[in-house]
Scaffold this active site. Structure first.
Site: not given
Ligand code: ADP
Ligand code: ADP
Length: 789
Positions: A184, A282, A316-318, A650
């Site tokens: 958060d 929320e 909870h994906v977060q 590179e």
């Protein structure tokens, strides 16, 4: 329950104490060895594993023993097998994993004094009085209590015979450091908590996916984002996803929010948008403190507007998925700094610290004050004190709110009104993710400032040829998430084209230019500034917005597109790691982009846990390379790692080519491991900008257009002798600044097209420490005091 367990074990404890060998100390009564315990606690967050790796590897480097406390405070209470030694290899292959490999729990018993007494007892009996706690404000509050009560508890434990007097005096204080980990970003005093950037990645990825389906079906999507006490994630993701409306707890909604919301959504549809995104935090509330739920928002849109409306609760994906490159790097740095702080002689006996990120640098903030600040922020929210909440979140939170509002305002354009100014925008350099977000923001901000924006196609050649289109609010809709450069870009600078450019500016009434691009964009601005004696029409305010995946532009710490490239290359390295799993041992020699700049190689090396990264800025000899090969062999032979990753920038060295390094490792290591070579190439540019690149693009563009208008209003650029008007808008620390291009010259290496001094070079040593054993340092080992984090 705890009390019962302790009573039952009382006799056993006495017996153990009698049998336990005396605490090991030297003659002065100091413990012979410094033992550091580390635990992860509270809600898990991405990057915790990188923190563990950083702590363990740096502590071992410093000659300490490290212990993992499993399952947070639960492990501290249970002791025994829950406190286990951590080894160098125990933190191998964990960086890319989400969550925490040592477990994290919420534990009520630790909130009781009795529980904490048991924790002190277990630590002392294990000979540990150095502790790192990685967790949110709850976990750090608990840790602080443990620290404050420690001396008193030692006396009590001694009084009841559970520890000896020698132990009580040897481990007299708890040396404590905290790392704030929470998705958060709700911990006071740090710009970022560990895990927040990854959570933003998850939210923005989900919103991008939803936006495409929403557009096909002309839907309105309500997205519920986590954050009971903090709207940071919601606000940032709303900006990054061009959401039409946002609800955050820091800004309580007016009583009639239903009307305001519907009016805004109707306006967006009228402007031609086929879908709407509404982000609801929320903890959203109205001005009476009434909770506004995502379900309520859904019902309002459905019943009032009759739009096809869907609700997505991200939940909870977060929390899940691979940690972002930034979180891995931040956590590695914080872990290293935690160990430095614990062992610093000046910190002994001082109040506990939290390692915090402030203005792109790590500082040791007072833990008690940071916790108090966090509590005050939460309290201000509960009191509905909106100005205070916004203020306490920091200056940039307030600026973010203002920027979001401006970018999303309802603008009633009046076709009769002629804009006050005309500004041209073009790209110079290779495509970088976020270039489109820059242009979209310029156009949207310009609408507030009475500015007409002309977008020139194909870089400087398009500018010279007068190849442009007028950009409107509507024409840039949906540009923010898109990679590449919709105006097309070209690496050519203005050399030899000054006259034609002057002609375009004059003919089309272009009063200022904004050049979005890489090192050559900066060079172009310089050429225009220098060319104004011969071509007075070039005498317009010119502004460069740095945008390059290599992050090699002087005058700024970050350029738009670099974070995306870093994440892309980290993701590719993760895939290599997986492909090398199994019993066979394999090493990858991987070439990454960046021209002569080692930013991607260095930061990508830290984020992907590479064994080495070779960069142009740090010349090496064949001897050095040979040492690295031997070191890789040792690690593979011992079984500490099963895959090796060597990153080569590179333009590292034309003689030590990627093929040469591959052949060296392949030949010298062939008895132990196989080697493969890989050139990642333009795949690193990415297809969609990360949340950070979108955010940076928006901030730089907003700042640049405001500066440009200020110049025009003050009459700057009116003639060759007018004040300096060619600047680069960059971010240094956390400040957005406009530096004259001539001032930047001093720090520009025009041969290799990199800044002469680069802030991230200080991480080279840390990168080496976390990837190698002490034996790898034949010479050049740095002391912990001089290690930069
Ligand atoms: P976070 O650390 O993510 O904020 P919590 O607030 O759930 O998560 O705290 C995690 C754990 O920290 C709790 O389960 C408890 O063991 C400990 N803890 C939290 N607050 C306190 C407190 N006031 N006193 C002692 N321990 C606490
Ligand atoms: P701002 O809104 O100005 O970005 P924040 O309070 O959100 O400020 O602080 C975030 C800070 O953290 C940024 O200024 C930047 O220094 C750092 N940061 C966050 N994410 C990243 C990232 N992905 N890469 C680099 N730095 C980052």
């Amino acid at each position: 329950m705890l009390a019962a367990r302790m009573t039952k074990n009382e006799d056993q404890l006495q017996l153990c104490l009698a049998l336990r060998p005396p605490a090991e100390g030297d003659d002065s009564g100091e413990p012979r060895e410094k033992k550091i315990a580390v635990l992860t606690s509270g809600g898990d967050s991405q990057g915790m594993n990188a923190a563990l790796r950083g702590i363990v590897r740096v502590a071992i480097y410093a000659g300490c023993s490290v212990f993992f406390v499993k399952e947070g405070y639960k492990g501290l209470l249970e002791g025994g097998e829950m406190i286990i030694p951590a080894t160098w290899s125990s933190v191998s292959d964990i960086m890319h994993k989400g969550g925490t490999v040592i477990g994290s729990t919420r534990n009520e018993e630790f909130k009781e004094r009795e529980g904490r007494v048991q924790a002190v007892c277990n630590l002392v009996q294990a000979g540990i009085n150095y502790l790192v706690v990685v967790g949110g404000d709850g976990s750090l509050t608990g840790a602080l209590l443990l620290h404050d009560e420690w001396p008193q508890m030692l006396q009590e434990l001694m009084g009841t015979g559970r520890i000896t007097q020698r132990e009580a005096s040897m481990y007299g204080t708890l040396q404590l450091v905290g790392l704030a980990a929470s998705i958060d970003n709700d911990f006071h005093g740090t710009d970022m908590t560990i895990g927040c950037d990854t959570a933003l990645h998850r939210i923005v990825e989900a919103t991008d996916s939803i936006a495409s389906t929403a557009s096909s079906h002309q839907r309105c999507f309500i997205m519920e984002v986590m954050g009971r006490n903090c709207g940071y994630l919601t606000l940032k993701s709303a900006m990054a996803s061009e959401a039409d409306y946002v609800f955050i707890p820091e800004l309580p909604e007016p009583e009639n929010w239903q009307e305001t919301l519907c009016e805004k959504l109707k306006y967006e549809r009228k402007m031609g948008k086929r879908m709407n995104i509404v982000m609801v935090c929320e903890g959203a509330q109205d001005s009476h403190g009434q909770h506004i739920t995502s379900q309520m928002v859904l019902e309002v849109v459905e019943t009032t507007l009759k739009y096809d409306t869907r609700l997505t609760v991200l939940g909870h994906v977060q929390r899940g998925g691979r940690p972002s490159a930034f979180d891995r790097i931040l956590a590695t740095r914080m872990g290293a700094e935690a160990v430095r702080c614990l062992l610093d002689p000046e910190e002994q006996g001082q109040e506990p610290k939290v390692i915090s990120l402030q203005k792109n640098a790590l500082v040791r903030a007072d833990m008690a004050a940071s916790i108090k600040g966090t509590q005050e922020e939460n309290e201000a929210l509960r009191r509905q004190d909106s100005p205070k909440s916004v203020e306490m979140r920091g200056r940039s939170f307030g600026n973010n709110v203002q920027t979001y509002k401006m970018l999303n305002a309802m603008i009633e354009s009046n076709p009769e009104e002629t804009p006050k100014f005309t500004v041209g925008v073009l790209h110079v350099g290779q495509p970088a993710c976020g270039m489109n977000a820059v242009v979209a923001t310029l156009v949207r901000m310009a609408a507030h400032l009475s500015v007409r924006i002309l977008g020139f196609h194909n870089g400087v050649e398009g500018l010279a040829a007068g190849n442009f289109e007028e950009l409107s609010w509507k024409s840039v809709d949906g540009w923010v998430p898109q990679g590449g450069a919709k105006l097309y870009t070209d690496a050519k600078n203005a050399e030899g084209l000054e006259k034609d450019i002057a002609n375009t500016l004059e003919t089309n009434g272009v009063q200022a230019l904004i050049i979005v691009g890489g090192f050559q964009a900066y060079v172009t601005a310089l050429q225009m500034f220098q060319g104004r004696q011969d071509n007075p029409q070039l005498c317009v305010p010119v502004n460069v917005i740095p945008s390059s995946i290599s992050n090699r532009i002087p005058g700024t710490d970050f350029s738009v597109g670099a974070d995306t490239a870093l994440n892309e290359l980290t993701a590719m390295c993760d895939r290599l790691r997986l492909s090398a799993q199994g019993t066979f041992k394999r090493n990858y020699v991987t070439e990454v982009m960046g021209k002569h700049c080692g930013y991607l190689a260095t930061m990508g090396g830290i984020a992907s846990g590479a064994d080495q990264s070779y960069i142009f800025e740090e010349p090496l000899t064949l001897n050095d390379l040979q040492t690295d090969v031997n070191h890789m062999k040792i690690k593979m032979e011992r079984g500490d790692i099963v895959r090796g990753l060597v990153i080569r920038n590179e333009e590292f060295n034309p003689n030590f080519s990627t093929k040469f390094i591959y052949q060296l490792f392949a030949e010298e290591g062939k008895e132990v491991f196989t080697t493969r070579m890989l050139i990642l190439g333009p795949l690193q540019e990415g297809v969609s900008p990360t949340p950070f690149d979108r955010d940076l693009a928006i901030k730089l563009a907003a700042s640049a257009i405001k500066w440009t208008v200020e110049q025009l209003e003050s009459g700057a650029g009116a003639g060759p002798d007018s004040p300096q008007t060619a600047t680069l808008t960059g971010i240094v620390g956390k400040e957005y600044c406009h530096t004259p291009v001539t001032e930047i010259e001093e720090n520009a290496d025009f041969t290799y097209e990199i800044p002469k001094t680069q802030w991230w070079m200080k991480f080279r040593q840390l990168a080496k420490i976390v990837a190698t054993f002490n034996e790898a340092y034949e010479n050049g080992k740095v002391s912990l005091e001089s290690l930069e984090t």
